[in-house]
Design an enzyme around this catalytic site. Structure first.
Site, PDB file in Angstrom:
ATOM      1  N   ASP A   3      -9.861   2.777   2.124  1.00 27.48           N
ATOM      2  CA  ASP A   3      -9.973   2.292   3.512  1.00 27.48           C
ATOM      3  C   ASP A   3     -10.552   3.404   4.389  1.00 27.48           C
ATOM      4  O   ASP A   3     -11.262   3.130   5.361  1.00 27.48           O
ATOM      5  CB  ASP A   3      -8.599   1.882   4.073  1.00 27.48           C
ATOM      6  CG  ASP A   3      -8.130   0.538   3.529  1.00 27.48           C
ATOM      7  OD1 ASP A   3      -8.982  -0.273   3.105  1.00 27.48           O
ATOM      8  OD2 ASP A   3      -6.909   0.302   3.535  1.00 27.48           O
TER       9      ASP A   3
ATOM     10  N   LYS B 192       0.808  -1.222   0.000  1.00 24.37           N
ATOM     11  CA  LYS B 192       0.000   0.000   0.000  1.00 24.37           C
ATOM     12  C   LYS B 192       0.847   1.281   0.000  1.00 24.37           C
ATOM     13  O   LYS B 192       0.426   2.301  -0.537  1.00 24.37           O
ATOM     14  CB  LYS B 192      -0.959   0.012   1.193  1.00 24.37           C
ATOM     15  CG  LYS B 192      -2.107  -0.989   1.064  1.00 24.37           C
ATOM     16  CD  LYS B 192      -3.081  -0.868   2.228  1.00 24.37           C
ATOM     17  CE  LYS B 192      -4.124  -1.963   2.166  1.00 24.37           C
ATOM     18  NZ  LYS B 192      -5.114  -1.866   3.250  1.00 24.37           N
TER      19      LYS B 192
HETATM   20  P1  NAP Z   1       0.021  -4.104   9.640  1.00 26.38           P
HETATM   21  O1  NAP Z   1       0.434  -2.961   8.792  1.00 26.38           O
HETATM   22  O2  NAP Z   1       0.853  -5.334   9.693  1.00 26.38           O
HETATM   23  O3  NAP Z   1      -0.127  -3.510  11.148  1.00 26.38           O
HETATM   24  C1  NAP Z   1      -0.492  -4.309  12.236  1.00 26.38           C
HETATM   25  C2  NAP Z   1      -0.324  -3.523  13.536  1.00 26.38           C
HETATM   26  O4  NAP Z   1      -0.794  -4.343  14.598  1.00 26.38           O
HETATM   27  C3  NAP Z   1       1.111  -3.150  13.884  1.00 26.38           C
HETATM   28  O5  NAP Z   1       1.098  -1.940  14.592  1.00 26.38           O
HETATM   29  C4  NAP Z   1       1.529  -4.316  14.800  1.00 26.38           C
HETATM   30  O6  NAP Z   1       2.529  -3.961  15.708  1.00 26.38           O
HETATM   31  C5  NAP Z   1       0.263  -4.511  15.574  1.00 26.38           C
HETATM   32  N1  NAP Z   1       0.114  -5.867  16.118  1.00 26.38           N
HETATM   33  C6  NAP Z   1       0.205  -7.041  15.472  1.00 26.38           C
HETATM   34  N2  NAP Z   1      -0.076  -8.058  16.309  1.00 26.38           N
HETATM   35  C7  NAP Z   1      -0.321  -7.498  17.530  1.00 26.38           C
HETATM   36  C8  NAP Z   1      -0.663  -8.009  18.791  1.00 26.38           C
HETATM   37  N3  NAP Z   1      -0.807  -9.339  18.999  1.00 26.38           N
HETATM   38  N4  NAP Z   1      -0.844  -7.142  19.809  1.00 26.38           N
HETATM   39  C9  NAP Z   1      -0.689  -5.822  19.633  1.00 26.38           C
HETATM   40  N5  NAP Z   1      -0.370  -5.253  18.448  1.00 26.38           N
HETATM   41  C10 NAP Z   1      -0.192  -6.089  17.406  1.00 26.38           C
HETATM   42  O7  NAP Z   1      -1.443  -4.614   9.249  1.00 26.38           O
HETATM   43  P2  NAP Z   1      -2.668  -3.722   8.708  1.00 26.38           P
HETATM   44  O8  NAP Z   1      -2.637  -3.636   7.242  1.00 26.38           O
HETATM   45  O9  NAP Z   1      -2.692  -2.463   9.495  1.00 26.38           O
HETATM   46  O10 NAP Z   1      -3.915  -4.681   9.078  1.00 26.38           O
HETATM   47  C11 NAP Z   1      -4.223  -4.936  10.427  1.00 26.38           C
HETATM   48  C12 NAP Z   1      -5.534  -5.720  10.530  1.00 26.38           C
HETATM   49  O11 NAP Z   1      -6.594  -4.954   9.998  1.00 26.38           O
HETATM   50  C13 NAP Z   1      -5.535  -7.048   9.770  1.00 26.38           C
HETATM   51  O12 NAP Z   1      -6.195  -8.008  10.570  1.00 26.38           O
HETATM   52  C14 NAP Z   1      -6.358  -6.755   8.538  1.00 26.38           C
HETATM   53  O13 NAP Z   1      -7.052  -7.897   8.056  1.00 26.38           O
HETATM   54  C15 NAP Z   1      -7.352  -5.740   9.101  1.00 26.38           C
HETATM   55  N6  NAP Z   1      -7.889  -4.850   8.042  1.00 26.38           N
HETATM   56  C16 NAP Z   1      -9.229  -4.884   7.824  1.00 26.38           C
HETATM   57  C17 NAP Z   1      -9.759  -4.073   6.842  1.00 26.38           C
HETATM   58  C18 NAP Z   1     -11.247  -4.110   6.586  1.00 26.38           C
HETATM   59  O14 NAP Z   1     -11.649  -3.686   5.506  1.00 26.38           O
HETATM   60  N7  NAP Z   1     -12.066  -4.542   7.517  1.00 26.38           N
HETATM   61  C19 NAP Z   1      -8.933  -3.221   6.084  1.00 26.38           C
HETATM   62  C20 NAP Z   1      -7.560  -3.209   6.358  1.00 26.38           C
HETATM   63  C21 NAP Z   1      -7.034  -4.040   7.337  1.00 26.38           C
HETATM   64  P3  NAP Z   1       4.093  -4.074  15.367  1.00 26.38           P
HETATM   65  O15 NAP Z   1       4.362  -2.905  14.469  1.00 26.38           O
HETATM   66  O16 NAP Z   1       4.737  -4.000  16.688  1.00 26.38           O
HETATM   67  O17 NAP Z   1       4.277  -5.396  14.656  1.00 26.38           O
END
Ligand code: NAP
Length: 295
Positions: free
Chosen positions: A113, A76
């Site tokens: 988003d 992205k």
């Molecule tokens: P990302 O860029 O990998 O970011 C994930 C974030 O969560 C990072 O800050 C990570 O911390 C933190 N994290 C991961 N595991 C954790 C845990 N067990 N406890 C606390 N913090 C944790 O991922 P993303 O693109 O933002 O997506 C995140 C989630 O949102 C995914 O599940 C995705 O499917 C969902 N999502 C949903 C939609 C929708 O349309 N509903 C759209 C976009 C994303 P670190 O930096 O320390 O690793």
């Protein structure tokens, strides 16, 4: 299992998903269901593009006359240098989740988003304007969420709660221009209890609780939630995460991630096709698919 009645011929307009990996994505199901329901000559396919080839992938869209692309993890942010123009919100968030190839071959990037996330909150706007809020996580989705909350509801306080606070610091810095009321503050999870307890809205943007780790939660103490809270988990699989069931058990209003998933897709779909996505048809198809998979 999937949408029926997709016909591909010499005039089919193609849309790609650029991600890596792409095996779990629902985007082809969502868009092809909508194309079939509306009998429009488009088709959507997912392409696993490794990070070192993302430039080739984006340039290929223009060369091959794709109508556009969806963009997902981990691309992205990486696609931005290859786009000719960005929407103001994609520019502000620093990430694009969809690309439109214009008739002149130029590539336009947007971030739907932001709109998708806001869609289920708009009917709660009166409760949210000027309120205290907290966002769990500081990854890609958190950027769109924090920007959307800042510009739409102008919160009094917007706590960014992160496992890696340096990432939240960076996000807060990147959003300074939209933070007129100096609402942004950064916390580690260990020091965020008061911020979560005092927030009208708590949004989970971490993957904690996502299938198959359905017993996990990004916030383990259900007693920190009460009937003044709105708890929004953008994880959509399962539809009701442990965070949401904990919050609901203490009287909170809860919102799952399925609406965001469909609404961000709908906001891209209309830009690619000129048609409004039949969102109710798509949501029903997703529910049926999920029931079949978990049977
Ligand atoms: P990302 O860029 O990998 O970011 C994930 C974030 O969560 C990072 O800050 C990570 O911390 C933190 N994290 C991961 N595991 C954790 C845990 N067990 N406890 C606390 N913090 C944790 O991922 P993303 O693109 O933002 O997506 C995140 C989630 O949102 C995914 O599940 C995705 O499917 C969902 N999502 C949903 C939609 C929708 O349309 N509903 C759209 C976009 C994303 P670190 O930096 O320390 O690793």
């Amino acid at each position: 299992m999937g949408p029926d009645a997709i016909h591909i011929d010499a005039n089919t307009r193609l849309i790609a998903l650029l991600g890596y990996p792409v095996g779990q994505t629902l985007s082809p199901f969502i868009h092809n269901t909508a194309f079939a329901a509306q009998s429009i000559n488009f088709a959507f396919a997912a392409f696993p593009v490794p990070p070192e080839r993302i430039g080739d992938g984006v340039r290929g869209l223009a060369a091959l006359h794709f109508a556009g692309a969806g963009v997902t993890i981990p691309h992205k942010q990486a696609v931005l240098p290859y786009l000719d123009e960005l929407s103001p919100r994609a520019h502000a968030v620093g990430a694009s989740n969809m690309i439109v190839r214009r008739p002149d071959g130029t590539l336009f990037g947007d971030n739907t988003d932001v709109t998708g996330f806001l869609a289920p909150l708009l009917f709660l706007a009166d409760r949210l304007r000027g309120a205290d809020m907290a966002v769990l996580g500081a990854g890609g989705a958190a950027r769109a969420v924090a920007y959307a909350l800042l510009v739409t509801f102008r919160p009094k306080r917007l706590a960014l709660i992160a496992r890696t606070p340096s990432k939240a610091d960076m996000l807060a810095k990147d959003l300074t221009a939209f933070d007129e009321h100096e609402a942004l503050e950064v916390h580690a999870f260990s020091s965020a209890r008061a911020a979560v307890r005092g927030a009208r809205l708590v949004v989970n943007t971490t993957p904690a609780g996502m299938y198959p780790s359905v017993d996990d939660s990004p916030w383990n103490d259900a007693d920190d939630f009460g009937d003044d809270h709105i708890v929004y988990d953008i994880v959509y699989n399962p539809e009701e995460t442990r965070l949401l069931s904990d919050a609901a058990s203490r009287g909170a209003v809860t919102i799952g991630g399925l609406d965001m998933l469909v609404e961000q897709a709908a906001a891209a779909y209309v830009q690619w096709t000129g048609h409004e996505m039949p969102v109710d048809v798509v949501k029903e198809a997703l529910r049926r698919r999920s029931e079949m998979l978990h049977r």
